[in-house]
Design an enzyme around this catalytic site. Sequence first.
Site, PDB file in Angstrom:
ATOM      1  N   GLN A 104       0.837  -1.199   0.000  1.00 53.84           N
ATOM      2  CA  GLN A 104       0.000   0.000   0.000  1.00 53.84           C
ATOM      3  C   GLN A 104       0.871   1.247   0.000  1.00 53.84           C
ATOM      4  OE1 GLN A 104      -3.244   0.534   3.127  1.00 53.84           O
ATOM      5  NE2 GLN A 104      -1.699   1.958   3.835  1.00 53.84           N
ATOM      6  N   GLY A 105       0.766   2.063  -1.018  1.00 56.24           N
ATOM      7  CA  GLY A 105       1.545   3.296  -1.089  1.00 56.24           C
ATOM      8  C   GLY A 105       0.703   4.497  -0.711  1.00 56.24           C
ATOM      9  N   TYR A 106       0.523   4.702   0.586  1.00 59.73           N
ATOM     10  CA  TYR A 106      -0.283   5.840   1.048  1.00 59.73           C
ATOM     11  C   TYR A 106       0.608   6.902   1.704  1.00 59.73           C
ATOM     12  CZ  TYR A 106      -4.839   3.406   0.474  1.00 59.73           C
ATOM     13  OH  TYR A 106      -5.944   2.774  -0.005  1.00 59.73           O
ATOM     14  N   GLU A 118      -9.607  -1.633   7.052  1.00 61.29           N
ATOM     15  CA  GLU A 118      -8.378  -1.971   7.763  1.00 61.29           C
ATOM     16  C   GLU A 118      -8.543  -1.738   9.261  1.00 61.29           C
ATOM     17  OE1 GLU A 118      -3.713  -0.982   7.250  1.00 61.29           O
ATOM     18  OE2 GLU A 118      -4.965   0.743   7.696  1.00 61.29           O
TER      19      GLU A 118
END
Lengths: 407, 361
Positions: free
Chosen positions: A135-137, A253
Amino acid sequence: MDLEYGPEYQDFTKKVQSFCKKYKGLSFKDRANTPLVSSGGSGGPEMHRSEWQKILIENGYFARSVPKEYGGYGGEADIIKSRIIAAEFSKSKTPTPMGGQGIDMLVPTLLEMGTEEQKQAYIKPTLHGEMIWCQGYSEPNAGSDLASLQTKGELVGDEWVINGQKIWTSTAQYSQMCFCLVRTEPDAPKHAGISYLLIPMDTPGIEIRPLVDMTLKPGFNEVFFTDVKIPEGNIIGKRGEGWAVANATLGHERGSLAPPDATMNRVNMLIHLMKKETLDGKPLIEHPIYRDRLMQIQGKVLAQQSHALRLLSAKLNPGTDVKIGKMIQKLTGTELRHELEGLAIDVMGEIGTLYEDSPHLKNDGTWQFIYMYFLGLIIGGGTSQIQKNIIAERGLGMPKEPKIQGA
Amino acid sequence: MYFGLSEEQSFFKDNVKKYLEDNASLDQIRKIASNDETSIGKEIHQGFLNLGVNGLLIPEEFGGLGLDLLFAAVVSESLGACVGPVPYIAPYVMAPTAIMAGGSPTQKENYLTKIASNEILVGVGFSEFIGSRNDAGLTFADGVLKGRTMFVMDAQVATHFLLADKLGQMFMLDAKAPGVEIINLTTVDKTRQYAEIICKDVPADLLELSSLSTDPISRSIDAGRIMLAADTLGASQAMIDQAVDYAKERKQFGRAIGSFQAVKHMCAEMVADLEPCYALVWHAAHCHDSSPDEAKLMACHAKAHVSEMGKGIAKKATEVHGGMGFTDLLGLHYWFKRIGVNRQMLGSPELVREEAMQSQL
């Protein structure tokens, strides 16, 4: 109040039990790539994790409600069956399916908002554990204030050209793909300028640097993007809609980080430990102060377990208002698990500080590891302080902090 | 599968709350607390009985409604929410539960029928069994009780007492019998009454089964503890609601104080602490009726855990109100004190947690 699942579920429970028996002692040929994932047993069948995923799907024990054409079981979602599966697997120590951000977050997002082509391409290999996602947050300057992220995506011809940096990227080193929030509309207001892009991790221009955390394991990474080019179609939702797409999955999540049943399993492990370990020749469970602290924690966990039943019931019986009840889960669940693991360390005293492969280590050193790991979960996925803002502002309708101009 | 209150339970809970809001306002409670007008308390009590509360748990064969403990718990929650100044836990929950579990057929017939028809009101004093203080102590021999016991609940309005000795034997006696001395104990919580009772050779009726095992008294105490937990639950929610409303209204530094994170985080913490308590109390009440193996553990944890959460909430909710929270003007202290007294009655958290531990060894 009726806590029975009903007779139709008794047969199902038996079916799950005999399945678990068949795979008793199952072990894996490949390692788990995230901590807290079932490591398997010994003395039973041996297989690759992806084979296990397929067996679980065939039997309807995993990806139950994902349509068959995308690689799922294609059944009705059944919350009670999911619960029975989880409980029986836990009781019999049968390895649970792989989790991870692809399965837990990307698949639900694709099912809800992906194009047909994307669903066909990504869901099946993800469920089978053959396509791992990261996840690239978060970015160095966009943590709690995630919407201020600055990684840039520019459409040049029919390709996105991506430049910038992500941080706290778990499993990036094992991942084939990254779902990533990228600023594609620099002139739009901050929330409206973000797109949700899907980036193959073998694209030239991606550099992964492991970030060692306090457990001394490289649980996270920094990921650098330099002129990374991906096809224009690798986007979920439209340009500028990425914030809404991401929010749909963040909620998912938060609820799943610290399920109370897992915490209660650890309480029972601690009780077992306190009966066995002694201090000055007396079992720890007979020391009134430790014993009282144990009971305080057990009471808290029981409250959360009961609360989880209430939330489960609300899912089964629509119309029950549990809005605030859901909002508190991430905060209370992660804080309590951290507190419990810390109690075990206190109870063991000096022994509790042992780590790695030291002699006299208890329960493989999991108490220290999870104690630290959960401090990470208290901070990650929206810190406890951010959770309190959410509860107060969205749950109780309390006024927001006045905005500072330009922020 | 359904986890929660039934429509009837929610309806009953709202009804009790509405009755109290209409008839036992803060002004009325102030008067009761200052002992100005004793008739007010009686009137409120009579109206409360008209809702059918005295027969709630008593089986239909003895003239009661035969409802479950979750019903009783939601009544207690509403009482806590309104700091209801009426006798409830002792005469209508603990006494019937004790008699149902410990009485002979004749004793059941005799006492349960009279409680359901409101002929008798039973105050309850089990301190000797739960944890005797200092020089208290009751002994029973040759049909008479001797000695003293403290913190008998609702003793001042009772026609009868149900008292226990340290073995868990329970005795019913007439409040007006010669040799009974009732000494008023003033606690910080003026919404409910406690007394010390001294018995000088008072004839008493031993609940038959309570001489054989501690199960009957234990069941009554479990029920009482769940009621106290529910009362604290209701009182804590009322304090949170008042604090949140106040924080939205009150302005300092040109903005509502609820917009400061220091304040709103206190509110969020209170909610996060209390919300799971609903499920714990309901679950404990359900186990009391339907799951005997877990009943003791759940009742103990409900009492201890909700007491701990309530204590924190009582403090924080008062602090959110600033100086006003400390005054008598807002009357917030009635809830603060109710929560404080609930915490100690029928076993303080440490005592109750020790029982929780014992129940699983």
